[in-house]
Design a protein around this motif. Structure first.
Motif, PDB file in Angstrom:
ATOM      1  N   MET A  94      51.022  67.649  34.915  1.00 18.46           N
ATOM      2  CA  MET A  94      51.208  66.322  35.045  1.00 18.46           C
ATOM      3  C   MET A  94      52.636  65.689  35.172  1.00 18.46           C
ATOM      4  O   MET A  94      53.242  66.207  33.862  1.00 18.46           O
TER       5      MET A  94
ATOM      6  N   GLY B  43      35.904  60.942  32.092  1.00 19.62           N
ATOM      7  CA  GLY B  43      36.787  60.204  31.270  1.00 19.62           C
ATOM      8  C   GLY B  43      36.748  61.048  29.767  1.00 19.62           C
ATOM      9  O   GLY B  43      37.094  60.397  28.680  1.00 19.62           O
TER      10      GLY B  43
ATOM     11  N   ARG C  22      42.441  64.067  29.699  1.00 22.87           N
ATOM     12  CA  ARG C  22      43.675  63.493  29.418  1.00 22.87           C
ATOM     13  C   ARG C  22      43.841  61.896  29.398  1.00 22.87           C
ATOM     14  O   ARG C  22      43.038  61.403  30.332  1.00 22.87           O
ATOM     15  N   PRO C  23      44.515  61.277  28.605  1.00 21.45           N
ATOM     16  CA  PRO C  23      44.585  59.856  28.539  1.00 21.45           C
ATOM     17  C   PRO C  23      45.287  59.320  29.838  1.00 21.45           C
ATOM     18  O   PRO C  23      46.141  59.990  30.522  1.00 21.45           O
ATOM     19  N   ALA C  24      45.254  57.910  30.235  1.00 20.45           N
ATOM     20  CA  ALA C  24      45.929  57.553  31.272  1.00 20.45           C
ATOM     21  C   ALA C  24      47.375  57.115  30.918  1.00 20.45           C
ATOM     22  O   ALA C  24      47.516  57.181  29.691  1.00 20.45           O
ATOM     23  N   ALA C  25      48.218  56.946  31.697  1.00 24.81           N
ATOM     24  CA  ALA C  25      49.496  56.658  31.418  1.00 24.81           C
ATOM     25  C   ALA C  25      49.590  55.265  30.838  1.00 24.81           C
ATOM     26  O   ALA C  25      48.778  54.261  31.343  1.00 24.81           O
TER      27      ALA C  25
ATOM     28  N   SER D  85      50.434  51.247  30.410  1.00 25.73           N
ATOM     29  CA  SER D  85      50.306  50.384  31.539  1.00 25.73           C
ATOM     30  C   SER D  85      51.732  49.990  32.061  1.00 25.73           C
ATOM     31  O   SER D  85      51.834  49.680  33.256  1.00 25.73           O
TER      32      SER D  85
ATOM     33  N   GLN E   7      44.720  61.089  21.495  1.00 29.52           N
ATOM     34  CA  GLN E   7      44.634  60.422  22.750  1.00 29.52           C
ATOM     35  C   GLN E   7      43.744  61.053  23.624  1.00 29.52           C
ATOM     36  O   GLN E   7      43.144  60.442  24.788  1.00 29.52           O
TER      37      GLN E   7
ATOM     38  N   LYS F  74      37.557  65.479  33.538  1.00 30.65           N
ATOM     39  CA  LYS F  74      38.485  64.333  33.986  1.00 30.65           C
ATOM     40  C   LYS F  74      37.437  63.282  34.590  1.00 30.65           C
ATOM     41  O   LYS F  74      37.652  61.963  34.408  1.00 30.65           O
ATOM     42  N   ASP F  75      36.469  63.755  35.557  1.00 31.57           N
ATOM     43  CA  ASP F  75      35.769  62.708  36.170  1.00 31.57           C
ATOM     44  C   ASP F  75      34.912  61.862  35.106  1.00 31.57           C
ATOM     45  O   ASP F  75      34.412  60.712  35.607  1.00 31.57           O
TER      46      ASP F  75
ATOM     47  N   PRO G 191      51.639  55.909  37.006  1.00 33.20           N
ATOM     48  CA  PRO G 191      50.603  56.689  37.050  1.00 33.20           C
ATOM     49  C   PRO G 191      51.009  58.046  36.976  1.00 33.20           C
ATOM     50  O   PRO G 191      52.108  58.483  37.344  1.00 33.20           O
ATOM     51  N   PHE G 192      50.237  58.937  36.322  1.00 33.06           N
ATOM     52  CA  PHE G 192      50.582  60.397  36.378  1.00 33.06           C
ATOM     53  C   PHE G 192      50.310  60.779  37.572  1.00 33.06           C
ATOM     54  O   PHE G 192      49.507  60.537  38.374  1.00 33.06           O
TER      55      PHE G 192
END
Length: 447
Positions: free
Chosen positions: A263, A231, A234-237, A239, A335, A228-229, A243-244
Protein backbone atom coordinates in the motif's frame (compact mmCIF):
# COMPACT_ATOMS: atom_id res chain seq x y z
CA UNK A 1 10.62 -59.32 11.10
CA UNK A 2 7.91 -59.30 13.74
CA UNK A 3 4.99 -57.02 13.05
CA UNK A 4 2.92 -55.42 15.78
CA UNK A 5 -0.46 -57.05 16.33
CA UNK A 6 -3.19 -54.91 17.89
CA UNK A 7 -5.22 -56.10 20.85
CA UNK A 8 -8.32 -56.29 18.67
CA UNK A 9 -8.91 -56.31 14.88
CA UNK A 10 -8.69 -52.89 13.27
CA UNK A 11 -11.92 -51.62 11.74
CA UNK A 12 -12.23 -50.79 8.06
CA UNK A 13 -12.68 -47.11 8.90
CA UNK A 14 -9.50 -47.15 10.98
CA UNK A 15 -7.51 -48.75 8.18
CA UNK A 16 -8.93 -46.30 5.62
CA UNK A 17 -7.94 -43.28 7.69
CA UNK A 18 -4.57 -44.88 8.42
CA UNK A 19 -4.07 -45.32 4.68
CA UNK A 20 -4.64 -41.62 3.99
CA UNK A 21 -2.50 -40.64 6.96
CA UNK A 22 0.27 -42.69 5.38
CA UNK A 23 -0.14 -41.07 1.95
CA UNK A 24 -0.38 -37.57 3.42
CA UNK A 25 2.92 -38.11 5.19
CA UNK A 26 4.48 -39.52 2.04
CA UNK A 27 3.42 -36.42 0.08
CA UNK A 28 4.46 -33.63 2.39
CA UNK A 29 6.97 -34.79 5.01
CA UNK A 30 10.06 -33.84 2.99
CA UNK A 31 8.67 -30.31 2.55
CA UNK A 32 7.48 -30.13 6.14
CA UNK A 33 10.89 -31.18 7.44
CA UNK A 34 12.61 -28.47 5.38
CA UNK A 35 10.09 -25.85 6.52
CA UNK A 36 10.39 -26.97 10.14
CA UNK A 37 14.19 -26.77 10.05
CA UNK A 38 14.29 -23.33 8.42
CA UNK A 39 11.41 -22.13 10.59
CA UNK A 40 13.30 -23.16 13.72
CA UNK A 41 16.34 -21.23 12.48
CA UNK A 42 14.19 -18.18 11.73
CA UNK A 43 12.93 -18.16 15.32
CA UNK A 44 16.50 -17.20 16.22
CA UNK A 45 16.96 -14.75 13.34
CA UNK A 46 18.21 -11.91 15.54
CA UNK A 47 20.78 -14.09 17.30
CA UNK A 48 22.03 -15.70 14.07
CA UNK A 49 22.20 -12.41 12.21
CA UNK A 50 24.02 -10.74 15.11
CA UNK A 51 26.58 -13.54 15.29
CA UNK A 52 27.23 -13.76 11.53
CA UNK A 53 27.42 -10.01 10.93
CA UNK A 54 28.75 -8.81 14.24
CA UNK A 55 31.74 -7.03 12.68
CA UNK A 56 29.47 -5.19 10.25
CA UNK A 57 26.53 -4.41 12.50
CA UNK A 58 28.34 -3.12 15.61
CA UNK A 59 29.77 0.41 15.88
CA UNK A 60 31.33 2.43 18.68
CA UNK A 61 28.49 4.50 20.24
CA UNK A 62 29.21 8.24 20.11
CA UNK A 63 27.31 11.45 20.62
CA UNK A 64 28.03 12.73 17.11
CA UNK A 65 25.54 11.85 14.39
CA UNK A 66 25.93 12.28 10.63
CA UNK A 67 23.07 13.48 8.46
CA UNK A 68 20.86 10.63 7.22
CA UNK A 69 21.33 11.99 3.71
CA UNK A 70 25.03 11.21 4.08
CA UNK A 71 24.17 7.61 5.07
CA UNK A 72 22.36 7.15 1.76
CA UNK A 73 25.05 8.92 -0.24
CA UNK A 74 27.77 6.74 1.29
CA UNK A 75 25.88 3.51 0.51
CA UNK A 76 25.07 4.59 -3.04
CA UNK A 77 28.63 5.69 -3.77
CA UNK A 78 30.11 2.52 -2.31
CA UNK A 79 27.74 0.04 -4.00
CA UNK A 80 26.82 1.89 -7.16
CA UNK A 81 23.04 1.90 -6.91
CA UNK A 82 20.01 3.62 -5.38
CA UNK A 83 18.88 3.20 -1.78
CA UNK A 84 15.42 1.61 -1.53
CA UNK A 85 14.99 1.43 2.24
CA UNK A 86 16.82 2.24 5.45
CA UNK A 87 16.62 0.34 8.73
CA UNK A 88 17.29 2.84 11.53
CA UNK A 89 18.59 0.84 14.53
CA UNK A 90 17.34 0.90 18.08
CA UNK A 91 20.59 2.03 19.70
CA UNK A 92 23.72 4.10 18.97
CA UNK A 93 25.93 1.00 19.01
CA UNK A 94 24.34 -0.46 15.86
CA UNK A 95 24.99 0.27 12.21
CA UNK A 96 22.33 1.57 9.85
CA UNK A 97 21.31 -0.99 7.22
CA UNK A 98 20.41 0.23 3.76
CA UNK A 99 19.07 -1.85 0.88
CA UNK A 100 20.67 -0.73 -2.38
CA UNK A 101 19.14 -1.55 -5.76
CA UNK A 102 21.97 -2.01 -8.23
CA UNK A 103 21.83 -1.22 -11.97
CA UNK A 104 22.14 -4.92 -12.84
CA UNK A 105 18.86 -5.63 -11.02
CA UNK A 106 20.49 -7.15 -7.94
CA UNK A 107 20.28 -5.95 -4.36
CA UNK A 108 22.79 -5.61 -1.56
CA UNK A 109 22.56 -4.63 2.08
CA UNK A 110 24.97 -1.85 3.09
CA UNK A 111 26.12 -1.29 6.69
CA UNK A 112 26.87 2.37 7.48
CA UNK A 113 28.14 3.93 10.70
CA UNK A 114 25.41 6.44 11.70
CA UNK A 115 27.93 8.66 13.48
CA UNK A 116 30.29 9.42 10.60
CA UNK A 117 28.44 7.95 7.57
CA UNK A 118 31.33 5.62 6.73
CA UNK A 119 30.46 2.50 4.74
CA UNK A 120 31.51 -0.46 6.90
CA UNK A 121 30.75 -3.17 4.37
CA UNK A 122 27.95 -4.97 2.54
CA UNK A 123 26.33 -8.37 2.13
CA UNK A 124 23.98 -9.96 -0.41
CA UNK A 125 20.46 -8.64 0.18
CA UNK A 126 19.17 -9.73 3.57
CA UNK A 127 22.21 -11.87 4.28
CA UNK A 128 22.05 -15.41 5.57
CA UNK A 129 18.57 -15.04 7.09
CA UNK A 130 17.12 -13.96 3.74
CA UNK A 131 18.36 -17.28 2.33
CA UNK A 132 16.77 -19.13 5.26
CA UNK A 133 13.53 -17.20 4.67
CA UNK A 134 13.48 -18.08 0.97
CA UNK A 135 14.12 -21.73 1.76
CA UNK A 136 11.31 -21.68 4.31
CA UNK A 137 8.86 -20.24 1.78
CA UNK A 138 10.23 -22.61 -0.91
CA UNK A 139 10.61 -19.58 -3.20
CA UNK A 140 14.14 -20.71 -4.10
CA UNK A 141 12.52 -23.56 -6.03
CA UNK A 142 10.78 -21.02 -8.28
CA UNK A 143 7.65 -18.81 -8.24
CA UNK A 144 5.42 -21.87 -8.60
CA UNK A 145 6.63 -23.17 -5.24
CA UNK A 146 4.56 -20.55 -3.44
CA UNK A 147 1.51 -22.63 -4.30
CA UNK A 148 3.22 -25.68 -2.79
CA UNK A 149 3.22 -23.89 0.59
CA UNK A 150 -0.59 -23.95 0.63
CA UNK A 151 -0.76 -27.58 -0.46
CA UNK A 152 1.76 -28.64 2.18
CA UNK A 153 0.02 -26.63 4.91
CA UNK A 154 -3.36 -28.14 4.01
CA UNK A 155 -1.98 -31.68 4.05
CA UNK A 156 -0.23 -30.99 7.35
CA UNK A 157 -3.61 -30.18 8.87
CA UNK A 158 -5.02 -33.38 7.35
CA UNK A 159 -2.12 -35.29 8.93
CA UNK A 160 -2.99 -33.84 12.34
CA UNK A 161 -6.73 -34.55 11.94
CA UNK A 162 -6.25 -38.13 10.75
CA UNK A 163 -3.56 -38.66 13.39
CA UNK A 164 -5.98 -37.61 16.11
CA UNK A 165 -8.53 -40.09 14.73
CA UNK A 166 -5.92 -42.88 14.83
CA UNK A 167 -4.70 -41.93 18.31
CA UNK A 168 -8.17 -42.03 19.86
CA UNK A 169 -8.02 -45.09 22.19
CA UNK A 170 -11.30 -46.89 21.36
CA UNK A 171 -10.58 -49.20 24.28
CA UNK A 172 -6.99 -49.83 23.16
CA UNK A 173 -4.02 -48.74 25.28
CA UNK A 174 -1.62 -47.84 22.45
CA UNK A 175 0.73 -45.06 23.48
CA UNK A 176 -2.08 -42.83 24.64
CA UNK A 177 -0.17 -40.31 26.76
CA UNK A 178 3.28 -41.83 27.34
CA UNK A 179 5.82 -44.09 25.66
CA UNK A 180 5.27 -47.58 27.03
CA UNK A 181 7.51 -49.70 24.77
CA UNK A 182 11.15 -49.41 25.78
CA UNK A 183 13.02 -51.18 22.97
CA UNK A 184 13.97 -48.82 20.09
CA UNK A 185 14.71 -51.88 17.97
CA UNK A 186 11.04 -52.80 17.82
CA UNK A 187 8.15 -51.11 16.07
CA UNK A 188 5.99 -50.50 19.20
CA UNK A 189 8.59 -48.04 20.53
CA UNK A 190 8.42 -45.94 17.37
CA UNK A 191 4.62 -46.26 17.29
CA UNK A 192 4.42 -44.90 20.85
CA UNK A 193 6.92 -42.12 20.13
CA UNK A 194 4.94 -41.14 17.03
CA UNK A 195 1.61 -41.16 18.87
CA UNK A 196 2.83 -39.24 21.92
CA UNK A 197 4.66 -36.63 19.83
CA UNK A 198 1.55 -36.11 17.71
CA UNK A 199 -0.60 -35.83 20.83
CA UNK A 200 1.48 -33.06 22.40
CA UNK A 201 2.73 -31.28 19.28
CA UNK A 202 -0.23 -31.78 16.92
CA UNK A 203 -2.06 -28.62 17.96
CA UNK A 204 1.07 -26.50 17.49
CA UNK A 205 1.75 -28.08 14.10
CA UNK A 206 -1.82 -27.40 12.94
CA UNK A 207 -1.50 -23.80 14.17
CA UNK A 208 1.79 -23.34 12.31
CA UNK A 209 0.23 -24.75 9.15
CA UNK A 210 -2.87 -22.56 9.37
CA UNK A 211 -0.97 -19.36 10.18
CA UNK A 212 1.49 -20.17 7.39
CA UNK A 213 -1.35 -19.87 4.87
CA UNK A 214 -0.95 -16.06 4.52
CA UNK A 215 2.31 -16.76 2.66
CA UNK A 216 0.47 -18.79 0.02
CA UNK A 217 -0.21 -17.16 -3.33
CA UNK A 218 -3.80 -18.41 -3.65
CA UNK A 219 -5.40 -18.86 -0.24
CA UNK A 220 -3.61 -15.87 1.32
CA UNK A 221 -4.70 -13.55 -1.48
CA UNK A 222 -8.26 -14.85 -1.36
CA UNK A 223 -8.45 -14.40 2.41
CA UNK A 224 -7.14 -10.84 2.25
CA UNK A 225 -9.54 -9.99 -0.58
CA UNK A 226 -12.46 -11.34 1.46
CA UNK A 227 -11.36 -9.38 4.53
CA UNK A 228 -11.06 -6.20 2.49
CA UNK A 229 -14.42 -6.66 0.74
CA UNK A 230 -16.17 -7.09 4.09
CA UNK A 231 -14.56 -4.06 5.74
CA UNK A 232 -12.51 -6.21 8.12
CA UNK A 233 -9.04 -5.28 6.87
CA UNK A 234 -6.87 -2.20 6.63
CA UNK A 235 -8.35 1.22 7.43
CA UNK A 236 -9.17 3.81 4.81
CA UNK A 237 -6.77 6.69 4.32
CA UNK A 238 -7.55 9.87 6.29
CA UNK A 239 -10.05 12.13 4.54
CA UNK A 240 -7.43 14.83 3.98
CA UNK A 241 -5.00 12.41 2.32
CA UNK A 242 -4.93 10.67 -1.04
CA UNK A 243 -6.49 7.18 -1.11
CA UNK A 244 -4.18 4.22 -0.78
CA UNK A 245 -3.01 2.61 -4.00
CA UNK A 246 -1.32 -0.69 -4.75
CA UNK A 247 2.35 -0.16 -5.53
CA UNK A 248 4.49 -1.51 -8.27
CA UNK A 249 6.76 -4.22 -6.86
CA UNK A 250 9.83 -1.95 -6.72
CA UNK A 251 7.93 0.66 -4.67
CA UNK A 252 6.17 -1.66 -2.19
CA UNK A 253 6.98 -0.38 1.33
CA UNK A 254 9.17 -2.66 3.45
CA UNK A 255 8.40 -3.71 7.00
CA UNK A 256 4.77 -2.56 7.08
CA UNK A 257 3.29 -5.99 7.78
CA UNK A 258 0.85 -8.05 5.75
CA UNK A 259 -2.19 -5.83 6.15
CA UNK A 260 -0.51 -2.77 4.62
CA UNK A 261 1.71 -4.76 2.25
CA UNK A 262 2.08 -2.99 -1.10
CA UNK A 263 0.00 0.00 0.00
CA UNK A 264 1.35 3.41 -1.07
CA UNK A 265 -0.10 6.91 -0.94
CA UNK A 266 0.14 9.01 -4.12
CA UNK A 267 0.18 12.78 -3.97
CA UNK A 268 1.44 15.75 -5.93
CA UNK A 269 5.20 16.10 -5.35
CA UNK A 270 6.24 19.46 -3.91
CA UNK A 271 9.91 18.91 -4.73
CA UNK A 272 12.73 16.41 -4.21
CA UNK A 273 12.44 14.32 -1.06
CA UNK A 274 15.12 14.00 1.58
CA UNK A 275 15.80 11.14 3.98
CA UNK A 276 16.75 13.58 6.73
CA UNK A 277 13.36 15.30 6.47
CA UNK A 278 11.47 12.01 6.81
CA UNK A 279 13.57 10.78 9.73
CA UNK A 280 13.17 14.11 11.56
CA UNK A 281 9.39 13.80 11.18
CA UNK A 282 9.39 10.24 12.50
CA UNK A 283 11.41 11.37 15.53
CA UNK A 284 8.98 14.25 16.21
CA UNK A 285 6.06 11.82 16.00
CA UNK A 286 7.64 9.73 18.77
CA UNK A 287 7.98 6.61 16.66
CA UNK A 288 9.95 4.12 18.73
CA UNK A 289 13.03 2.64 17.06
CA UNK A 290 13.91 0.52 15.21
CA UNK A 291 11.97 1.50 12.11
CA UNK A 292 12.22 1.04 8.36
CA UNK A 293 12.12 3.96 5.94
CA UNK A 294 10.98 3.02 2.43
CA UNK A 295 12.12 5.32 -0.38
CA UNK A 296 9.91 4.98 -3.49
CA UNK A 297 11.41 5.39 -6.94
CA UNK A 298 8.26 7.28 -7.98
CA UNK A 299 8.61 10.89 -6.72
CA UNK A 300 4.84 11.19 -6.58
CA UNK A 301 4.54 8.73 -3.67
CA UNK A 302 4.76 9.42 0.04
CA UNK A 303 7.66 7.81 1.87
CA UNK A 304 6.74 5.15 4.43
CA UNK A 305 8.21 4.73 7.91
CA UNK A 306 7.20 1.48 9.63
CA UNK A 307 8.04 0.53 13.17
CA UNK A 308 9.70 -2.88 13.42
CA UNK A 309 7.68 -4.61 16.12
CA UNK A 310 7.58 -7.89 17.97
CA UNK A 311 4.03 -7.54 19.36
CA UNK A 312 1.31 -6.64 16.89
CA UNK A 313 -0.23 -4.08 19.26
CA UNK A 314 2.83 -1.86 18.64
CA UNK A 315 2.26 -1.74 14.88
CA UNK A 316 2.52 1.77 13.45
CA UNK A 317 3.27 3.14 9.98
CA UNK A 318 3.65 6.78 8.93
CA UNK A 319 3.14 8.03 5.37
CA UNK A 320 5.23 11.19 5.06
CA UNK A 321 5.68 13.87 2.42
CA UNK A 322 9.46 13.71 1.96
CA UNK A 323 9.65 17.32 0.80
CA UNK A 324 7.73 19.10 3.54
CA UNK A 325 7.81 16.48 6.31
CA UNK A 326 4.01 16.53 6.59
CA UNK A 327 2.37 13.34 7.85
CA UNK A 328 -0.27 12.21 5.39
CA UNK A 329 -1.39 9.16 7.36
CA UNK A 330 -0.61 7.57 10.73
CA UNK A 331 -1.76 3.94 10.68
CA UNK A 332 -1.89 1.87 13.88
CA UNK A 333 -2.97 -1.64 14.83
CA UNK A 334 -6.10 -0.38 16.59
CA UNK A 335 -7.42 0.92 13.27
CA UNK A 336 -7.35 -2.52 11.61
CA UNK A 337 -10.49 -4.55 11.17
CA UNK A 338 -10.96 -7.78 13.09
CA UNK A 339 -9.90 -9.90 10.11
CA UNK A 340 -6.64 -8.00 9.66
CA UNK A 341 -5.95 -8.11 13.40
CA UNK A 342 -6.37 -11.89 13.43
CA UNK A 343 -4.14 -12.13 10.35
CA UNK A 344 -1.33 -10.07 11.92
CA UNK A 345 -1.64 -11.76 15.33
CA UNK A 346 -1.36 -15.21 13.76
CA UNK A 347 1.78 -14.21 11.87
CA UNK A 348 3.42 -12.77 15.01
CA UNK A 349 2.71 -15.93 17.01
CA UNK A 350 3.86 -18.08 14.07
CA UNK A 351 7.17 -16.20 14.07
CA UNK A 352 7.52 -16.61 17.85
CA UNK A 353 7.59 -12.90 18.72
CA UNK A 354 4.17 -12.11 20.16
CA UNK A 355 4.59 -13.61 23.65
CA UNK A 356 8.35 -13.57 24.16
CA UNK A 357 10.44 -16.61 24.95
CA UNK A 358 7.41 -18.76 25.83
CA UNK A 359 6.01 -18.18 22.35
CA UNK A 360 9.35 -18.98 20.72
CA UNK A 361 9.79 -22.14 22.80
CA UNK A 362 6.36 -23.48 21.88
CA UNK A 363 6.91 -22.84 18.16
CA UNK A 364 10.34 -24.47 18.40
CA UNK A 365 8.69 -27.47 20.05
CA UNK A 366 6.34 -27.74 17.08
CA UNK A 367 9.29 -27.71 14.65
CA UNK A 368 11.08 -30.41 16.64
CA UNK A 369 7.83 -32.37 16.81
CA UNK A 370 7.61 -32.45 12.99
CA UNK A 371 11.05 -34.04 12.78
CA UNK A 372 10.25 -36.58 15.50
CA UNK A 373 7.02 -37.50 13.74
CA UNK A 374 8.82 -37.86 10.43
CA UNK A 375 11.63 -39.99 11.81
CA UNK A 376 9.33 -42.22 13.86
CA UNK A 377 6.94 -42.55 10.90
CA UNK A 378 9.74 -43.69 8.62
CA UNK A 379 10.97 -46.15 11.26
CA UNK A 380 7.48 -47.61 11.69
CA UNK A 381 7.16 -48.04 7.94
CA UNK A 382 10.61 -49.62 7.67
CA UNK A 383 9.74 -52.22 10.29
CA UNK A 384 6.44 -53.14 8.59
CA UNK A 385 7.48 -52.64 4.95
CA UNK A 386 6.61 -55.37 2.41
CA UNK A 387 9.42 -57.83 1.80
CA UNK A 388 9.56 -56.95 -1.91
CA UNK A 389 9.02 -53.22 -2.55
CA UNK A 390 9.87 -53.71 -6.23
CA UNK A 391 6.52 -55.41 -6.77
CA UNK A 392 4.72 -52.06 -6.88
CA UNK A 393 3.91 -51.99 -3.18
CA UNK A 394 4.80 -49.15 -0.84
CA UNK A 395 3.46 -50.78 2.26
CA UNK A 396 0.42 -48.54 2.56
CA UNK A 397 -2.26 -49.93 4.89
CA UNK A 398 -4.97 -51.76 2.96
CA UNK A 399 -8.50 -50.39 3.30
CA UNK A 400 -11.54 -52.53 2.49
CA UNK A 401 -14.21 -50.89 0.31
CA UNK A 402 -17.55 -49.80 1.67
CA UNK A 403 -19.65 -46.67 2.30
CA UNK A 404 -18.75 -46.52 5.99
CA UNK A 405 -15.06 -46.59 5.12
CA UNK A 406 -15.45 -43.80 2.56
CA UNK A 407 -17.50 -41.74 5.01
CA UNK A 408 -14.78 -42.00 7.66
CA UNK A 409 -12.15 -40.65 5.28
CA UNK A 410 -14.29 -38.01 3.60
CA UNK A 411 -15.65 -36.79 6.93
CA UNK A 412 -12.12 -35.78 7.92
CA UNK A 413 -10.50 -34.90 4.61
CA UNK A 414 -13.31 -33.36 2.54
CA UNK A 415 -14.03 -30.29 4.74
CA UNK A 416 -10.31 -29.44 4.76
CA UNK A 417 -10.09 -29.96 1.00
CA UNK A 418 -12.97 -27.51 0.50
CA UNK A 419 -11.48 -24.96 2.90
CA UNK A 420 -8.10 -25.15 1.15
CA UNK A 421 -8.83 -25.55 -2.59
CA UNK A 422 -5.27 -26.27 -3.74
CA UNK A 423 -5.07 -29.05 -1.16
CA UNK A 424 -8.36 -30.37 -2.51
CA UNK A 425 -6.98 -30.31 -6.04
CA UNK A 426 -3.90 -32.23 -4.91
CA UNK A 427 -6.25 -34.74 -3.23
CA UNK A 428 -7.97 -35.37 -6.57
CA UNK A 429 -4.56 -35.91 -8.18
CA UNK A 430 -3.59 -38.30 -5.38
CA UNK A 431 -6.81 -40.29 -5.83
CA UNK A 432 -6.22 -40.49 -9.58
CA UNK A 433 -2.66 -41.70 -9.05
CA UNK A 434 -3.80 -44.29 -6.52
CA UNK A 435 -6.42 -45.53 -8.99
CA UNK A 436 -3.84 -45.69 -11.80
CA UNK A 437 -1.35 -47.62 -9.65
CA UNK A 438 -4.10 -50.03 -8.57
CA UNK A 439 -5.03 -50.71 -12.20
CA UNK A 440 -1.38 -51.23 -13.15
CA UNK A 441 -0.87 -53.64 -10.27
CA UNK A 442 -3.86 -55.71 -11.34
CA UNK A 443 -2.81 -55.65 -14.97
CA UNK A 444 0.71 -56.84 -14.25
CA UNK A 445 -0.43 -59.17 -11.46
CA UNK A 446 1.66 -57.49 -8.71
CA UNK A 447 1.01 -59.06 -5.35
Amino acid sequence: MTEYKPDRPLSGAFRAVWRWHFYAGLLVLPFLMLMALTGALYLFADEIDGAVYRDLSRVAPRAAAASPDRWAASAEAGLGGAVANVLVPAGPGEAVRLTVNRPDGGKRTAFVDPHDAQLIGSTPFGGVMETVKQLHSLILLGPWANYVVEIVAGWAIILVATGLFLWWPRGRGVGVVAIKAGDPGRRPFWRDLHAVTGLYAGGVIAFLALTGMPWSAFWGDQYMAWVKDHGLGRPAAPSAASPFAHAEHRDAPAGVGWTMEGMVMPGPPAGPGRLSTVIATAERQGLARPWMVSIPSDPGLAWTVARQVRQVEDTRALYIDATTGAVRADIRYGQFGVGAKAFEWGIAVHQGTQYGWINRSVMLGGCIGIWLLAISGVMMWWKRRPPRLSKGRLGAPEAPPGPRVRAAVLGIVLPLAILFPLTGLSLIVALALERAVSLLRRRFAFT
